[in-house]
Design an enzyme around this catalytic site. Structure first.
Site, PDB file in Angstrom:
ATOM      1  N   ASN A   9       2.331 -11.457   8.630  1.00  0.00           N
ATOM      2  CA  ASN A   9       1.400 -12.056   7.672  1.00  0.00           C
ATOM      3  C   ASN A   9       2.012 -11.896   6.284  1.00  0.00           C
ATOM      4  OD1 ASN A   9      -0.730 -12.699   5.995  1.00  0.00           O
ATOM      5  ND2 ASN A   9      -2.028 -10.978   6.630  1.00  0.00           N
ATOM      6  N   LYS A  11       0.835 -13.044   3.574  1.00  0.00           N
ATOM      7  CA  LYS A  11      -0.201 -12.997   2.530  1.00  0.00           C
ATOM      8  C   LYS A  11       0.185 -13.934   1.374  1.00  0.00           C
ATOM      9  CE  LYS A  11      -1.344  -8.436   4.190  1.00  0.00           C
ATOM     10  NZ  LYS A  11      -1.882  -7.114   3.953  1.00  0.00           N
ATOM     11  N   HIS A  93      -9.343 -11.637   8.271  1.00  0.00           N
ATOM     12  CA  HIS A  93      -8.542 -10.517   7.758  1.00  0.00           C
ATOM     13  C   HIS A  93      -9.414  -9.729   6.778  1.00  0.00           C
ATOM     14  CE1 HIS A  93      -5.520  -8.265   5.560  1.00  0.00           C
ATOM     15  NE2 HIS A  93      -4.731  -8.450   6.600  1.00  0.00           N
ATOM     16  N   GLU A  95      -8.853  -8.582   3.982  1.00  0.00           N
ATOM     17  CA  GLU A  95      -8.749  -9.026   2.586  1.00  0.00           C
ATOM     18  C   GLU A  95      -9.628 -10.252   2.349  1.00  0.00           C
ATOM     19  OE1 GLU A  95      -4.475  -9.164   2.482  1.00  0.00           O
ATOM     20  OE2 GLU A  95      -4.440  -6.974   2.633  1.00  0.00           O
ATOM     21  N   GLU A 163      -7.205  -3.800  12.855  1.00  0.00           N
ATOM     22  CA  GLU A 163      -6.560  -3.379  11.618  1.00  0.00           C
ATOM     23  C   GLU A 163      -7.506  -2.475  10.819  1.00  0.00           C
ATOM     24  OE1 GLU A 163      -3.224  -6.281  10.389  1.00  0.00           O
ATOM     25  OE2 GLU A 163      -5.089  -7.004   9.531  1.00  0.00           O
ATOM     26  N   GLY A 169      -1.386  -1.736   4.111  1.00  0.00           N
ATOM     27  CA  GLY A 169      -0.632  -1.655   2.871  1.00  0.00           C
ATOM     28  C   GLY A 169      -0.612  -0.270   2.246  1.00  0.00           C
ATOM     29  N   SER A 209       0.306  -1.012   8.224  1.00  0.00           N
ATOM     30  CA  SER A 209       1.481  -0.182   7.940  1.00  0.00           C
ATOM     31  C   SER A 209       2.440  -0.025   9.126  1.00  0.00           C
ATOM     32  CB  SER A 209       1.059   1.185   7.393  1.00  0.00           C
ATOM     33  OG  SER A 209       0.381   1.022   6.155  1.00  0.00           O
TER      34      SER A 209
HETATM   35  P1  PGA Z   1       0.639  -4.083   6.210  1.00  0.00           P
HETATM   36  O1  PGA Z   1      -0.455  -5.273   6.367  1.00  0.00           O
HETATM   37  O2  PGA Z   1       1.560  -4.185   7.395  1.00  0.00           O
HETATM   38  O3  PGA Z   1       1.344  -4.408   4.920  1.00  0.00           O
HETATM   39  O4  PGA Z   1      -0.103  -2.815   6.177  1.00  0.00           O
HETATM   40  C1  PGA Z   1      -1.015  -5.550   7.627  1.00  0.00           C
HETATM   41  C2  PGA Z   1      -1.957  -6.708   7.511  1.00  0.00           C
HETATM   42  O5  PGA Z   1      -2.667  -6.826   6.506  1.00  0.00           O
HETATM   43  O6  PGA Z   1      -2.029  -7.543   8.413  1.00  0.00           O
END
Ligand code: PGA
Length: 250
Positions: A9, A11, A93, A95, A163, A169, A209
């Site tokens: 992803n 983003k 997601h 976010e 997740e 992140g 992560s």
């Molecule tokens: P990350 O993000 O691997 O940077 O922690 C995972 C995600 O948001 O799908």
């Protein structure tokens, strides 16, 4: 047998120059057994799909509207994303749930339209740190799963990504026991709702992560069929070893 899936992803990262990384990834993954999916920003979808034509890498989107067309300035329909070369779309997601107030109902409506347009819906669920500290992880994840998955869920139409919000992140990763607990519970919920045959065909990804350094132990957990990767999907040199770890775990 569920085919393993390594999904990246991007983003809100990447302009045309990022397509070089994608070409590098396609080259690095030319003998991958797992399915490899990269979800770039929508502006790059069409070009990304062209870069990856005849490669093992497929292209997905990061969101879609729940309507098929109409007066929704700035939004994109699932059909448009499919037309641009996407085969899948990430939905719900954390976010988007946080930044755009997406509810389980919104996510389910989007998933229905995505599936109707021929896209695989990668539906994200996960608890916040507060939820976890309050001992509510399984309740929260079960409720999100129940509310976000449409009735036409199957192994080809839906992938579920667990997740934990606090792991995205942050560099913080749950223990393998914590991942196993949630993935077992997700599988059990799917069996209850859709029956064993359908439930056992649905892939469950872990996200938050994931890096080359922790991929192997995460992929060894039962019911982890792959990963949804943010930061470590931006560079081929970071993502290719994750794909390799997934292949080695198969
Ligand atoms: P990350 O993000 O691997 O940077 O922690 C995972 C995600 O948001 O799908």
């Amino acid at each position: 047998m569920r085919r393993k899936l390594a999904a990246g992803n991007w983003k809100m990262n990447g302009t045309a120059s990022a397509l070089t990384e994608l070409g590098n990834l396609a080259y690095s993954c030319k003998s991958a057994k797992a399915e490899v999916l990269i979800c770039p920003p929508a502006t790059l979808l069409y070009r990304a799909a062209n870069v990856c034509v005849d490669s093992k890498v497929s292209i997905g989107a990061q969101d879609c509207h729940n309507a098929t067309y109409g007066a929704h300035t700035g939004d994109l329909s699932a059909e448009m994303l499919h037309d641009a070369g996407a085969t899948a779309v990430i939905l719900g997601h954390s976010e988007r749930r946080a930044d755009h107030g997406e509810t389980d109902e919104t996510v389910r409506a989007k998933a229905k339209t995505a599936i109707a347009a021929g896209l695989t819906a990668i539906i994200c669920v996960g608890e916040t740190l507060n939820d976890r500290e309050a001992g509510k992880t399984l309740d929260v994840v079960r409720a999100q799963l129940a509310g976000s998955l449409p009735d036409d869920t199957s192994g080809t139409t839906v992938v579920v990504a667990y997740e934990p919000v606090w792991a995205i992140g942050t560099g913080k990763v749950p223990t393998v026991e914590q991942i196993a607990e949630v993935h077992n519970d997700l599988r059990a919920s799917l069996v209850k709702r859709f029956g064993g045959e359908t439930a056992n065909a649905i892939r469950l990804l872990y996200g938050g992560s994931v890096k080359a350094g922790n991929a192997k132990e995460i992929f060894a957990v039962a019911h982890v069929d792959g990963a949804l990767v943010g930061g470590a999907s931006l560079k081929a040199a970071d993502f290719a070893p994750i794909v390799a770890a997934l292949d080695a775990s198969a």
